[in-house]
Write a protein that holds these residues in place. Structure first.
Motif, mmCIF file in Angstrom:
data_model
loop_
_atom_site.group_PDB
_atom_site.id
_atom_site.type_symbol
_atom_site.label_atom_id
_atom_site.label_comp_id
_atom_site.label_asym_id
_atom_site.label_seq_id
_atom_site.Cartn_x
_atom_site.Cartn_y
_atom_site.Cartn_z
ATOM 1 N N THR A 115 -5.170 1.609 25.474
ATOM 2 C CA THR A 115 -4.551 0.306 25.694
ATOM 3 C C THR A 115 -3.322 0.234 24.804
ATOM 4 N N ILE A 116 -2.196 -0.118 25.415
ATOM 5 C CA ILE A 116 -0.946 -0.198 24.676
ATOM 6 C C ILE A 116 -0.546 -1.668 24.587
ATOM 7 N N ILE A 117 -0.631 -2.226 23.377
ATOM 8 C CA ILE A 117 -0.269 -3.621 23.146
ATOM 9 C C ILE A 117 1.256 -3.712 23.162
ATOM 10 N N CYS A 118 1.779 -4.760 23.759
ATOM 11 C CA CYS A 118 3.221 -4.904 23.951
ATOM 12 C C CYS A 118 3.988 -4.933 22.632
ATOM 13 N N GLY A 119 5.275 -4.632 22.761
ATOM 14 C CA GLY A 119 6.166 -4.709 21.613
ATOM 15 C C GLY A 119 6.207 -3.465 20.758
ATOM 16 N N VAL A 120 5.601 -2.375 21.227
ATOM 17 C CA VAL A 120 5.587 -1.147 20.437
ATOM 18 C C VAL A 120 6.465 -0.080 21.080
ATOM 19 N N SER A 121 6.727 0.941 20.284
ATOM 20 C CA SER A 121 7.420 2.132 20.755
ATOM 21 C C SER A 121 6.517 3.323 20.468
ATOM 22 N N ALA A 130 -7.436 9.448 23.704
ATOM 23 C CA ALA A 130 -8.187 8.686 24.703
ATOM 24 C C ALA A 130 -8.888 7.505 24.040
ATOM 25 N N GLY A 131 -8.815 6.351 24.684
ATOM 26 C CA GLY A 131 -9.494 5.157 24.197
ATOM 27 C C GLY A 131 -8.827 4.440 23.044
ATOM 28 N N ALA A 132 -7.706 4.950 22.574
ATOM 29 C CA ALA A 132 -7.013 4.323 21.440
ATOM 30 C C ALA A 132 -6.442 2.969 21.840
ATOM 31 N N VAL A 133 -6.309 2.091 20.857
ATOM 32 C CA VAL A 133 -5.611 0.815 21.049
ATOM 33 C C VAL A 133 -4.378 0.862 20.153
ATOM 34 N N VAL A 134 -3.222 0.984 20.776
ATOM 35 C CA VAL A 134 -1.964 1.108 20.054
ATOM 36 C C VAL A 134 -1.379 -0.287 19.860
ATOM 37 N N ASN A 135 -1.308 -0.726 18.593
ATOM 38 C CA ASN A 135 -0.786 -2.066 18.304
ATOM 39 C C ASN A 135 0.399 -2.048 17.351
ATOM 40 N N LYS A 136 0.884 -0.847 17.024
ATOM 41 C CA LYS A 136 2.097 -0.725 16.219
ATOM 42 C C LYS A 136 2.810 0.548 16.635
ATOM 43 N N ASP A 137 4.060 0.686 16.224
ATOM 44 C CA ASP A 137 4.863 1.838 16.623
ATOM 45 C C ASP A 137 4.199 3.154 16.248
ATOM 46 N N VAL A 138 4.372 4.134 17.123
ATOM 47 C CA VAL A 138 3.863 5.490 16.893
ATOM 48 C C VAL A 138 5.071 6.381 16.622
ATOM 49 N N SER A 142 3.711 12.254 16.418
ATOM 50 C CA SER A 142 2.443 11.902 15.767
ATOM 51 C C SER A 142 1.293 11.999 16.754
ATOM 52 N N ILE A 143 0.123 12.294 16.224
ATOM 53 C CA ILE A 143 -1.127 12.171 16.973
ATOM 54 C C ILE A 143 -1.803 10.922 16.433
ATOM 55 N N VAL A 144 -2.116 9.976 17.321
ATOM 56 C CA VAL A 144 -2.813 8.765 16.901
ATOM 57 C C VAL A 144 -4.106 8.637 17.689
ATOM 58 N N ALA A 145 -5.114 8.038 17.042
ATOM 59 C CA ALA A 145 -6.403 7.820 17.689
ATOM 60 C C ALA A 145 -7.088 6.648 17.015
ATOM 61 N N GLY A 146 -8.069 6.072 17.724
ATOM 62 C CA GLY A 146 -8.898 5.035 17.141
ATOM 63 C C GLY A 146 -8.511 3.631 17.549
ATOM 64 N N VAL A 147 -9.294 2.686 17.005
ATOM 65 C CA VAL A 147 -9.107 1.259 17.285
ATOM 66 C C VAL A 147 -9.074 0.532 15.952
ATOM 67 N N PRO A 148 -7.924 0.088 15.498
ATOM 68 C CA PRO A 148 -6.608 0.350 16.084
ATOM 69 C C PRO A 148 -6.181 1.792 15.850
ATOM 70 N N ALA A 149 -5.209 2.249 16.644
ATOM 71 C CA ALA A 149 -4.735 3.634 16.529
ATOM 72 C C ALA A 149 -4.104 3.873 15.164
ATOM 73 N N ARG A 150 -4.461 5.020 14.576
ATOM 74 C CA ARG A 150 -3.909 5.441 13.290
ATOM 75 C C ARG A 150 -3.432 6.880 13.402
ATOM 76 N N VAL A 151 -2.420 7.228 12.634
ATOM 77 C CA VAL A 151 -1.910 8.593 12.641
ATOM 78 C C VAL A 151 -2.963 9.522 12.055
ATOM 79 N N ILE A 152 -3.312 10.559 12.819
ATOM 80 C CA ILE A 152 -4.296 11.540 12.339
ATOM 81 C C ILE A 152 -3.730 12.955 12.310
#
Length: 159
Positions: A115-121, A130-138, A142-152
């Motif tokens: 899920t990509i929350i609006c207002g991000v890049s 898979a299944g991540a919730v992106v609520n801030k810029d990536v 970067s590889i991001v994962a989780g809820v909320p998505a974090r750089v891993i």
């Protein structure tokens, strides 16, 4: 579910099941592939050589650059505070809210059910798990994962 006359399709766009998509007012770049049960709303731009997998929703306010992979069931949003009605109980219309833009930069990949929350890049070459919730810029790559998505990690050092 239609592909309306307002859609601009680039050269060699492949829509696997044209009767099972809903595309209107959008622009799709050359050689892009679109799976079944996809909705792409007005004002969206999808670049060239992208893959948009089945059951994905790309709402107004989203721009996707070239070479982006969007997995199955990915959901984009365009309003952080959605409401059906105004304070007085009247049904909201387009004048009652403002679309927040989202940008997916070239070569990024978004895993299924993200899920990509609006207002991000989402940065160039980035990978959203898979299944991540992106609520801030990536950041780029970067590889991001989780809820909320974090750089891993970084795609340039992990394959």
């Amino acid at each position: 579910m239609p592909i309306t006359e307002s859609v601009i399709l680039g050269k060699d766009v492949k829509i696997f099941h044209p009767t099972l998509v809903n595309l209107y007012g959008c622009t799709i770049g050359d050689q892009t592939k679109i799976g079944a049960f996809v909705e792409i709303q007005k004002g969206v731009t999808v670049g060239a050589r992208c893959k948009i997998s089945s059951h994905t929703f790309i709402c107004e306010g989203v721009d996707i650059e070239d070479g982006v992979f969007v997995g199955h069931g990915v959901m984009f949003t365009n309003d952080r505070f959605p409401r059906a009605t105004n304070v007085d109980g009247s049904l909201q219309s387009e004048v009652d809210w403002k679309v927040e833009r989202t940008l997916v930069k070239r070569g990024a990949s978004i895993g299924s059910n993200a899920t990509i929350i609006c207002g991000v890049s989402i940065g160039a070459g980035a990978l959203v798990g898979a299944g991540a919730v992106v609520n801030k810029d990536v950041p780029d790559y970067s590889i991001v994962a989780g809820v909320p998505a974090r750089v891993i990690g970084d795609v340039r050092t992990r394959r």
